[in-house]
Write a protein that holds these residues in place. Structure first.
Motif, PDB file in Angstrom:
ATOM      1  N   ALA A 166     -27.723  78.033 105.449  1.00  9.68           N
ATOM      2  CA  ALA A 166     -27.171  76.696 105.255  1.00  9.68           C
ATOM      3  C   ALA A 166     -26.174  76.379 106.364  1.00  9.68           C
ATOM      4  O   ALA A 166     -25.423  77.256 106.815  1.00  9.68           O
ATOM      5  CB  ALA A 166     -26.484  76.595 103.893  1.00  9.68           C
ATOM      6  N   GLY A 167     -26.145  75.100 106.816  1.00 12.16           N
ATOM      7  CA  GLY A 167     -25.218  74.715 107.858  1.00 12.16           C
ATOM      8  C   GLY A 167     -23.777  74.838 107.410  1.00 12.16           C
ATOM      9  O   GLY A 167     -22.898  75.261 108.174  1.00 12.16           O
ATOM     10  N   SER A 168     -23.518  74.475 106.155  1.00 17.12           N
ATOM     11  CA  SER A 168     -22.200  74.645 105.543  1.00 17.12           C
ATOM     12  C   SER A 168     -22.379  74.610 104.031  1.00 17.12           C
ATOM     13  O   SER A 168     -23.360  74.062 103.524  1.00 17.12           O
ATOM     14  CB  SER A 168     -21.220  73.542 105.978  1.00 17.12           C
ATOM     15  N   VAL A 169     -21.425  75.217 103.325  1.00 17.20           N
ATOM     16  CA  VAL A 169     -21.455  75.224 101.860  1.00 17.20           C
ATOM     17  C   VAL A 169     -20.071  74.843 101.359  1.00 17.20           C
ATOM     18  O   VAL A 169     -19.070  75.457 101.736  1.00 17.20           O
ATOM     19  CB  VAL A 169     -21.847  76.611 101.301  1.00 17.20           C
ATOM     20  N   THR A 170     -20.012  73.837 100.500  1.00 22.50           N
ATOM     21  CA  THR A 170     -18.753  73.408  99.891  1.00 22.50           C
ATOM     22  C   THR A 170     -18.880  73.501  98.375  1.00 22.50           C
ATOM     23  O   THR A 170     -19.847  72.987  97.792  1.00 22.50           O
ATOM     24  CB  THR A 170     -18.413  71.955 100.271  1.00 22.50           C
ATOM     25  N   GLY A 171     -17.920  74.158  97.743  1.00 28.66           N
ATOM     26  CA  GLY A 171     -17.911  74.278  96.290  1.00 28.66           C
ATOM     27  C   GLY A 171     -16.902  73.322  95.679  1.00 28.66           C
ATOM     28  O   GLY A 171     -15.773  73.203  96.163  1.00 28.66           O
ATOM     29  N   ILE A 172     -17.298  72.627  94.610  1.00 30.84           N
ATOM     30  CA  ILE A 172     -16.402  71.729  93.894  1.00 30.84           C
ATOM     31  C   ILE A 172     -15.802  72.505  92.724  1.00 30.84           C
ATOM     32  O   ILE A 172     -16.531  73.009  91.864  1.00 30.84           O
ATOM     33  CB  ILE A 172     -17.146  70.482  93.372  1.00 30.84           C
ATOM     34  N   VAL A 173     -14.466  72.610  92.698  1.00 38.40           N
ATOM     35  CA  VAL A 173     -13.781  73.461  91.728  1.00 38.40           C
ATOM     36  C   VAL A 173     -12.874  72.632  90.824  1.00 38.40           C
ATOM     37  O   VAL A 173     -12.593  71.462  91.089  1.00 38.40           O
ATOM     38  CB  VAL A 173     -12.945  74.550  92.439  1.00 38.40           C
ATOM     39  N   ARG A 174     -12.388  73.285  89.753  1.00 39.19           N
ATOM     40  CA  ARG A 174     -11.470  72.604  88.840  1.00 39.19           C
ATOM     41  C   ARG A 174     -10.243  73.447  88.521  1.00 39.19           C
ATOM     42  O   ARG A 174      -9.398  73.038  87.741  1.00 39.19           O
ATOM     43  CB  ARG A 174     -12.200  72.235  87.548  1.00 39.19           C
ATOM     44  N   ALA A 175     -10.129  74.657  89.090  1.00 37.81           N
ATOM     45  CA  ALA A 175      -8.994  75.533  88.814  1.00 37.81           C
ATOM     46  C   ALA A 175      -8.566  76.251  90.092  1.00 37.81           C
ATOM     47  O   ALA A 175      -9.408  76.593  90.933  1.00 37.81           O
ATOM     48  CB  ALA A 175      -9.360  76.557  87.741  1.00 37.81           C
ATOM     49  N   PRO A 176      -7.252  76.511  90.252  1.00 43.41           N
ATOM     50  CA  PRO A 176      -6.743  77.161  91.469  1.00 43.41           C
ATOM     51  C   PRO A 176      -7.370  78.529  91.743  1.00 43.41           C
ATOM     52  O   PRO A 176      -7.644  78.864  92.901  1.00 43.41           O
ATOM     53  CB  PRO A 176      -5.238  77.284  91.195  1.00 43.41           C
ATOM     54  N   TYR A 177      -7.615  79.324  90.693  1.00 45.79           N
ATOM     55  CA  TYR A 177      -8.178  80.653  90.932  1.00 45.79           C
ATOM     56  C   TYR A 177      -9.575  80.552  91.545  1.00 45.79           C
ATOM     57  O   TYR A 177     -10.010  81.444  92.292  1.00 45.79           O
ATOM     58  CB  TYR A 177      -8.209  81.484  89.644  1.00 45.79           C
TER      59      TYR A 177
END
Length: 314
Positions: A166-177
């Motif tokens: 993959a050219g880039s991977v971004t994860g959408i999160v909801r918690a600091p950890y």
């Protein structure tokens, strides 16, 4: 071998903690081609719990043993099977939240010796979904977004997408950890509340793997370019989504739609590809809980800040 089997049954739909019952039943004789597996452990997934609520009542009867995956040792066969005394995943037959599972021998997946029980027990639901999604919606050379990035399915999607180029991977999160975890894996993260950042990222992305739905899905869809693909494989928010003013291609992914067309040879070969990937993947740590304390295990699963995977020890 005991002739009595103990398992978690539900005979009506409802809240899992209320409708599941630990019951004992006599074992029946094996039919030709079947094996009996003494279960070692089985994890708790959303896909195990949602059918109990009645969400899929049109295809999942309210007279079932719960659980879809797990690992055990073959303790009985209907013939001179080479699987006797071997570890297997007894899949696509009876529910796995019971001490003994009867399974079609051709569907049982042998477990390599270098895979431990806990990891083996989690080798079906999320890994197979990830394998099939990445096969049919290839991330190679594409900018990828993965929602619910703290879940095991998302962790696999992000890691395997990177390994597939993959050219880039971004994860959408909801918690600091979750941000810290993704950072340690070399994966960029955005908090789901940062709407402007989400839209900016979506404008440059070509594939989204979404397990949330609802407002988050609509936010991403509103900014995706027309040639992109939005792959929906879950609705953790409990809310559907609509496409407002977007030309992105939306796909609804369900593992069950792919299995009927898969031959036994293809089914077995898929796991030969999954095992080496799974062995080097980062996943949430297992929290092993005895079957007798199943309510505690389900309560743990529902904890919002949970950082482990509840696994029933059978």
């Amino acid at each position: 071998m005991s002739h009595v089997n103990q398992g978690l049954w539900y005979r009506q739909y409802g809240t899992p903690q209320e409708v599941l019952q630990l019951e004992k039943h006599d074992l029946t004789e094996l039919a030709p081609g079947q094996i009996r597996v003494k279960m070692l452990c089985a994890p708790i997934n959303a896909s195990d719990l949602v059918p109990i609520t009645g969400a899929y009542r049109h295809r999942v009867p309210a007279l079932s043993v719960a659980g879809y995956e797990g690992v055990g040792i073959v303790c009985e066969t209907s013939d001179n099977s080479s699987l006797l005394n071997k570890r297997v995943l007894p899949l696509r037959n009876e529910g796995t939240w019971q001490e003994y599972v009867t399974c079609d021998a051709t569907l049982a997946i042998p477990v390599p010796s270098d895979i431990d029980h806990s990891l083996a027990s989690r080798a079906y639901i999320n890994p197979v979904a990830t394998w099939l999604m990445l096969k049919h919606f290839n991330p190679h050379d594409k900018h990828v977004i993965v929602t619910a990035a703290g879940s095991d399915s998302a962790l696999l999607l992000m890691q395997w997408a990177k390994w597939l180029g993959a050219g880039s991977v971004t994860g959408i999160v909801r918690a600091p950890y979750q941000e810290a975890l993704l950072s340690s894996m070399g994966i960029h993260s955005i908090h789901e509340s940062e709407v402007d950042l989400l839209k900016n990222c979506a404008q440059q992305s070509e594939v989204v793997y979404d397990a949330v739905g609802g407002q988050l899905a609509e936010t991403l869809l509103s900014a995706l370019p027309p040639e992109s693909s939005f792959v929906s494989y879950g609705l953790l928010s409990g809310q559907p989504f609509k496409q407002h003013f977007t030309l992105a291609k939306t796909h609804w992914f369900h593992v069950r739609n792919y299995l009927p067309d898969m031959s036994i040879e293809q089914w077995q070969a898929m796991f030969q590809g999954i095992w080496p990937l799974l062995k080097q993947s980062v996943l949430s740590k297992p929290e092993e809980i005895p079957l007798q304390h199943w309510k505690e295990a389900i309560d743990l699963y529902y904890q919002r800040s949970r950082q482990c995977k509840p696994v029933l020890v059978l």
